[in-house]
Design a protein around this motif. Structure first.
Motif, PDB file in Angstrom:
ATOM      1  N   ARG A 151      69.822  43.101  17.209  1.00 12.66           N
ATOM      2  CA  ARG A 151      68.705  42.570  17.980  1.00 12.66           C
ATOM      3  C   ARG A 151      67.302  42.770  17.433  1.00 12.66           C
ATOM      4  N   LYS A 152      66.540  42.056  17.136  1.00 13.06           N
ATOM      5  CA  LYS A 152      65.199  42.094  16.371  1.00 13.06           C
ATOM      6  C   LYS A 152      64.214  43.165  16.852  1.00 13.06           C
ATOM      7  N   ASP A 153      64.074  43.345  18.230  1.00 12.76           N
ATOM      8  CA  ASP A 153      63.202  44.238  18.872  1.00 12.76           C
ATOM      9  C   ASP A 153      63.564  45.658  18.461  1.00 12.76           C
ATOM     10  N   LYS A 154      64.615  45.789  18.120  1.00 11.56           N
ATOM     11  CA  LYS A 154      65.172  47.102  17.877  1.00 11.56           C
ATOM     12  C   LYS A 154      65.543  47.334  16.260  1.00 11.56           C
ATOM     13  N   GLY A 155      64.892  46.521  15.449  1.00  4.42           N
ATOM     14  CA  GLY A 155      64.946  46.844  14.145  1.00  4.42           C
ATOM     15  C   GLY A 155      66.055  45.838  13.208  1.00  4.42           C
ATOM     16  N   GLY A 156      66.753  45.451  14.228  1.00  7.22           N
ATOM     17  CA  GLY A 156      67.902  44.395  13.487  1.00  7.22           C
ATOM     18  C   GLY A 156      67.484  43.216  12.742  1.00  7.22           C
ATOM     19  N   ASN A 157      68.242  42.596  12.257  1.00  7.93           N
ATOM     20  CA  ASN A 157      68.061  41.218  11.278  1.00  7.93           C
ATOM     21  C   ASN A 157      68.153  39.943  12.214  1.00  7.93           C
ATOM     22  N   GLY A 158      68.719  40.242  13.410  1.00  7.82           N
ATOM     23  CA  GLY A 158      69.038  39.100  14.350  1.00  7.82           C
ATOM     24  C   GLY A 158      70.629  38.618  13.671  1.00  7.82           C
ATOM     25  N   GLY A 159      71.040  37.401  14.197  1.00  8.56           N
ATOM     26  CA  GLY A 159      72.161  37.031  13.733  1.00  8.56           C
ATOM     27  C   GLY A 159      72.784  36.042  14.777  1.00  8.56           C
ATOM     28  N   THR A 160      73.897  35.691  14.856  1.00  7.03           N
ATOM     29  CA  THR A 160      74.660  34.641  15.524  1.00  7.03           C
ATOM     30  C   THR A 160      76.154  34.925  15.998  1.00  7.03           C
ATOM     31  N   LYS A 195      63.220  36.631  22.872  1.00  4.63           N
ATOM     32  CA  LYS A 195      62.871  38.309  22.957  1.00  4.63           C
ATOM     33  C   LYS A 195      63.498  38.951  21.844  1.00  4.63           C
ATOM     34  N   TYR A 196      65.005  38.784  21.413  1.00  4.23           N
ATOM     35  CA  TYR A 196      65.646  39.635  20.569  1.00  4.23           C
ATOM     36  C   TYR A 196      66.029  38.914  19.623  1.00  4.23           C
ATOM     37  N   GLY A 197      66.092  37.800  19.170  1.00  6.86           N
ATOM     38  CA  GLY A 197      66.260  37.026  17.914  1.00  6.86           C
ATOM     39  C   GLY A 197      67.931  36.879  17.856  1.00  6.86           C
ATOM     40  N   VAL A 198      68.928  37.013  18.697  1.00  6.24           N
ATOM     41  CA  VAL A 198      70.226  36.971  18.531  1.00  6.24           C
ATOM     42  C   VAL A 198      70.598  35.487  19.315  1.00  6.24           C
TER      43      VAL A 198
END
Length: 250
Positions: free
Chosen positions: A124-133, A174-177
């Protein structure tokens, strides 16, 4: 970049054979950096990983023996510690056995949710991740019903409900996943040839007669749809793979 398969690192549950293995091949064909196969069948899983490495190169495929109902923590910790990040999770593992209600829910529903949530938490991007699928492999029975396999059909309805909510556009923004589902129709796999009905012999006979009327597709038709969905689908959507036809949103 999110929808470009090139250089992605991919985890596929139930990836030793069938739709899972075909999907691993398809992602590597399209330039994925690494495909990690998870499967409870150690012998087949190792053989499949070796096949992929011999075809696409060393370092392009790995195998981990994994029971998705019990090995979430050790396997995901090992993968993330070694590789740092994963771009794509394909929840492909499943069972179809009407004699095994609790096991069906554990594999087809609970594990899908648990692995999706773990992947979400790590990307999750809001916690520093790159996002994903996340790609959840459901079934045509995730939105259709007939008189056969009520337990299996119920499990796949759950997958579609989870996917549509967990991947809702609100959550994606919100999260980018991204979370999507692919719903195969009649497909020739080990699962489809070993379906066990919890019913009387007359129902089993009717079920087998119904199967003869289906238009069957090969696993490659499904992996083509999975790749298309990865490259094109919005989060929270579900797509049908049927009769070897192009993907169709449902």
């Amino acid at each position: 970049m999110e929808r470009n398969i090139e250089k992605k690192q991919v985890v596929i549950t139930g990836g030793a054979q069938g739709i899972g293995f075909s999907t691993a091949e398809k992602f590597l064909e399209k330039g994925a950096r690494l495909v990690i196969i998870l499967d409870i069948d150690e012998k087949q899983g190792q053989a499949s990983a070796e096949t992929l490495k011999s075809k696409y190169g060393e370092g392009r495929a790995e195998f981990y023996k994994c029971d998705i109902t019990s090995d979430l923590d050790p396997v995901t910790n090992t993968i993330f510690d070694k590789h740092g990040f994963i771009d794509v999770l394909v929840n492909n593992a499943g069972i179809c056995n009407e004699y095994m209600l609790r096991k069906t829910i554990e594999v087809n529903v609970t594990a899908v949710m648990e692995w999706s949530i773990r992947f979400f938490d790590r990307t999750r991007k809001d916690k520093g991740g790159n996002g994903g699928t996340v790609i959840n492999i459901a079934s045509q029975y995730g939105f259709r019903v007939d008189q056969f396999m009520p337990i299996y059909q119920g499990s796949k309805f759950a997958v579609i409900g989870f996917t549509r909510s967990f991947g809702h556009s609100y959550r994606y923004k919100k999260y980018g996943v991204r979370v999507v589902a692919v719903c195969p129709g009649a497909t020739r796999t080990k699962l489809s040839t070993k379906t066990k009905m919890n019913d009387d012999p007359s129902v089993q006979k009717d079920f087998e007669e119904m199967l003869k009327t289906e238009t069957w597709q090969e696993v490659e038709a499904v992996s083509n749809v999975i790749a298309y969905v990865f490259e094109n689908a919005d989060s929270g959507t579900a797509w049908l793979s049927e009769d070897s036809k192009p993907a169709k949103e449902v």
